[in-house]
Design an enzyme around this catalytic site. Structure first.
Site, PDB file in Angstrom:
ATOM      1  N   GLY A 193       0.802  -1.171   0.089  1.00 51.13           N
ATOM      2  CA  GLY A 193      -0.054  -0.090   0.077  1.00 51.13           C
ATOM      3  C   GLY A 193       0.752   1.235   0.189  1.00 51.13           C
ATOM      4  O   GLY A 193       1.980   1.192   0.165  1.00 51.13           O
ATOM      5  N   SER A 194       0.186   2.172  -0.076  1.00 52.96           N
ATOM      6  CA  SER A 194       0.873   3.618  -0.312  1.00 52.96           C
ATOM      7  C   SER A 194       1.869   4.014   0.982  1.00 52.96           C
ATOM      8  O   SER A 194       2.883   4.659   0.812  1.00 52.96           O
ATOM      9  CB  SER A 194      -0.196   4.906  -0.597  1.00 52.96           C
ATOM     10  OG  SER A 194      -1.017   4.858   0.440  1.00 52.96           O
ATOM     11  N   THR A 195       1.274   3.669   2.224  1.00 47.59           N
ATOM     12  CA  THR A 195       2.179   3.926   3.522  1.00 47.59           C
ATOM     13  C   THR A 195       3.308   3.053   3.535  1.00 47.59           C
ATOM     14  O   THR A 195       4.518   3.475   3.777  1.00 47.59           O
ATOM     15  CB  THR A 195       1.035   3.942   4.548  1.00 47.59           C
ATOM     16  OG1 THR A 195      -0.034   4.623   4.160  1.00 47.59           O
ATOM     17  CG2 THR A 195       2.108   4.539   5.889  1.00 47.59           C
TER      18      THR A 195
ATOM     19  N   ASP B 197       3.208  -2.483   8.052  1.00 47.86           N
ATOM     20  CA  ASP B 197       2.355  -1.985   7.274  1.00 47.86           C
ATOM     21  C   ASP B 197       1.434  -1.156   7.635  1.00 47.86           C
ATOM     22  O   ASP B 197       1.056  -0.677   8.636  1.00 47.86           O
ATOM     23  CB  ASP B 197       1.684  -3.427   6.956  1.00 47.86           C
ATOM     24  CG  ASP B 197       0.945  -3.686   5.715  1.00 47.86           C
ATOM     25  OD1 ASP B 197       1.042  -2.724   4.991  1.00 47.86           O
ATOM     26  OD2 ASP B 197       0.408  -4.939   5.411  1.00 47.86           O
ATOM     27  N   GLY B 198       0.836  -0.767   6.562  1.00 43.47           N
ATOM     28  CA  GLY B 198      -0.450   0.300   6.919  1.00 43.47           C
ATOM     29  C   GLY B 198      -1.790  -0.270   7.069  1.00 43.47           C
ATOM     30  O   GLY B 198      -1.915  -1.612   7.594  1.00 43.47           O
TER      31      GLY B 198
ATOM     32  N   LYS C 143      -7.901  -4.093   7.048  1.00 38.74           N
ATOM     33  CA  LYS C 143      -7.203  -3.958   5.844  1.00 38.74           C
ATOM     34  C   LYS C 143      -7.508  -4.783   4.970  1.00 38.74           C
ATOM     35  O   LYS C 143      -8.479  -5.298   5.053  1.00 38.74           O
ATOM     36  CB  LYS C 143      -5.724  -4.613   6.586  1.00 38.74           C
ATOM     37  CG  LYS C 143      -5.009  -3.841   7.335  1.00 38.74           C
ATOM     38  CD  LYS C 143      -3.837  -4.617   8.099  1.00 38.74           C
ATOM     39  CE  LYS C 143      -2.881  -5.093   7.003  1.00 38.74           C
ATOM     40  NZ  LYS C 143      -2.299  -3.869   6.304  1.00 38.74           N
TER      41      LYS C 143
ATOM     42  N   ARG D   1      -8.562  -2.972   1.692  1.00 42.47           N
ATOM     43  CA  ARG D   1      -9.202  -2.298   0.555  1.00 42.47           C
ATOM     44  C   ARG D   1      -7.874  -2.254  -0.553  1.00 42.47           C
ATOM     45  O   ARG D   1      -8.641  -1.911  -1.705  1.00 42.47           O
ATOM     46  CB  ARG D   1      -9.396  -0.869   1.191  1.00 42.47           C
ATOM     47  CG  ARG D   1     -10.635  -1.033   2.199  1.00 42.47           C
ATOM     48  CD  ARG D   1     -10.838   0.189   2.703  1.00 42.47           C
ATOM     49  NE  ARG D   1     -11.883   0.048   3.837  1.00 42.47           N
ATOM     50  CZ  ARG D   1     -12.147   1.002   4.547  1.00 42.47           C
ATOM     51  NH1 ARG D   1     -11.744   2.343   4.473  1.00 42.47           N
ATOM     52  NH2 ARG D   1     -13.014   0.713   5.614  1.00 42.47           N
TER      53      ARG D   1
ATOM     54  N   GLU E  94      -0.994 -10.574   3.915  1.00 44.47           N
ATOM     55  CA  GLU E  94      -0.850  -9.670   4.836  1.00 44.47           C
ATOM     56  C   GLU E  94      -0.913 -10.527   6.294  1.00 44.47           C
ATOM     57  O   GLU E  94      -0.245 -10.270   6.977  1.00 44.47           O
ATOM     58  CB  GLU E  94      -1.588  -8.311   4.586  1.00 44.47           C
ATOM     59  CG  GLU E  94      -1.018  -7.436   3.645  1.00 44.47           C
ATOM     60  CD  GLU E  94      -1.912  -6.287   3.330  1.00 44.47           C
ATOM     61  OE1 GLU E  94      -1.462  -5.291   2.630  1.00 44.47           O
ATOM     62  OE2 GLU E  94      -3.185  -6.440   3.970  1.00 44.47           O
TER      63      GLU E  94
END
Length: 265
Positions: A58-60, A114-115, A127, A129, A136
């Site tokens: 993800g983006s984070t 992880d985000g 988590k 999406r 994960e």
């Protein structure tokens, strides 16, 4: 989302001229992505040489993976082994030169970063999406320490408050499984939707890295006891895994208007 840059970096006063104090500078602005990067860099401070690391998706999490690679190239980290939680993260790590392995070879993971899409007051998460919830959960359930990195927009009063709670299902008779999932949570005003690539009703069906589909559950009310909800979902034949990560996060790092907040389990 734009957030004033306040205590994270401190503030400066302009020099006094002609006996009068000049007005302070206007606050600089932090974007949501900058907040994610701050949280990610803080999480990487927990990484030590010789660790087996779960690399989030993800983006984070991308910022954390980038930072780990930078420290490896600088020689500040050594003998790191990464276990990616998705094909996308695998590709990113390979491109950055991070040595990789898997749970078969390294069944115990020292640390995962992880985000999350949602974090409640008890550090329960939503988590998936982005579609990588199964890998994960497999990796992050095998780690000694799981650090979650978010900006403050991800904090919610209860699980499912801000959007979809994903459930990964097998493609066989997917509508049958979708209908059963929706029926489970009628009391919470649940609407179940099969995920498509473009978000539209007629779009191509989204397929996970594992060849499965995702049904997104949208709740109008709090579902109540999360462990009961989790068990009910997992008992349905056709369900592979869901996106509620309960009692898994050991630390949550939140970047927000007042700086970094670290919450420990």
């Amino acid at each position: 989302m734009a957030i004033p840059r306040l205590s994270i970096f401190g503030s400066e006063m302009l020099p006094i001229e002609s006996g009068a104090m000049s007005p302070p500078p206007s606050p600089l602005i932090l974007t949501q992505d900058e907040l994610k990067k701050i949280a990610a860099y803080k999480a990487v401070e927990f990484v030590q040489s010789g660790m087996v690391l779960g690399l989030g998706t993800g983006s984070t999490a991308k910022h954390a993976v980038d930072r780990i690679a930078d420290l490896l190239h600088q020689g500040k980290l050594k003998n790191i082994i990464g276990i990616p939680t998705s094909k996308k993260t695998h590709q990113q790590a390979v491109s950055l030169g991070i040595p990789l392995s898997d749970l078969d070879s390294h069944p115990i993971v020292d640390l995962a970063i992880d985000g999350a899409d949602e974090v409640d007051s008890n550090l329960n998460l939503v988590k998936g999406r982005g579609g990588s919830l199964l890998r994960e959960k497999m990796i992050e359930s095998a780690c000694k320490k799981f650090i979650v990195i978010v900006d403050e927009s991800k904090l919610v009063p209860h699980v499912g408050a801000s959007g979809a709670m994903p459930v990964e299902i097998v493609p066989f008779c997917w509508k049958f499984t979708q209908d059963r999932l929706q029926s489970l949570f009628d009391y919470a005003g649940c609407v179940a939707k099969l995920r498509s690539n473009n978000g539209g009703e007629d779009g191509e069906i989204f397929v996970t890295d594992n060849g499965n589909y995702i049904v997104d559950l949208f709740f109008n009310k709090d579902v109540g006891d999360l462990k009961i909800a989790s068990d009910a979902i997992l008992r349905l034949a056709g369900v592979v895994e869901h996106g509620m990560f309960l009692d898994m996060a050991t630390t949550v790092i939140v970047a927000g208007e007042l700086g970094i907040t670290i919450k420990n389990k």
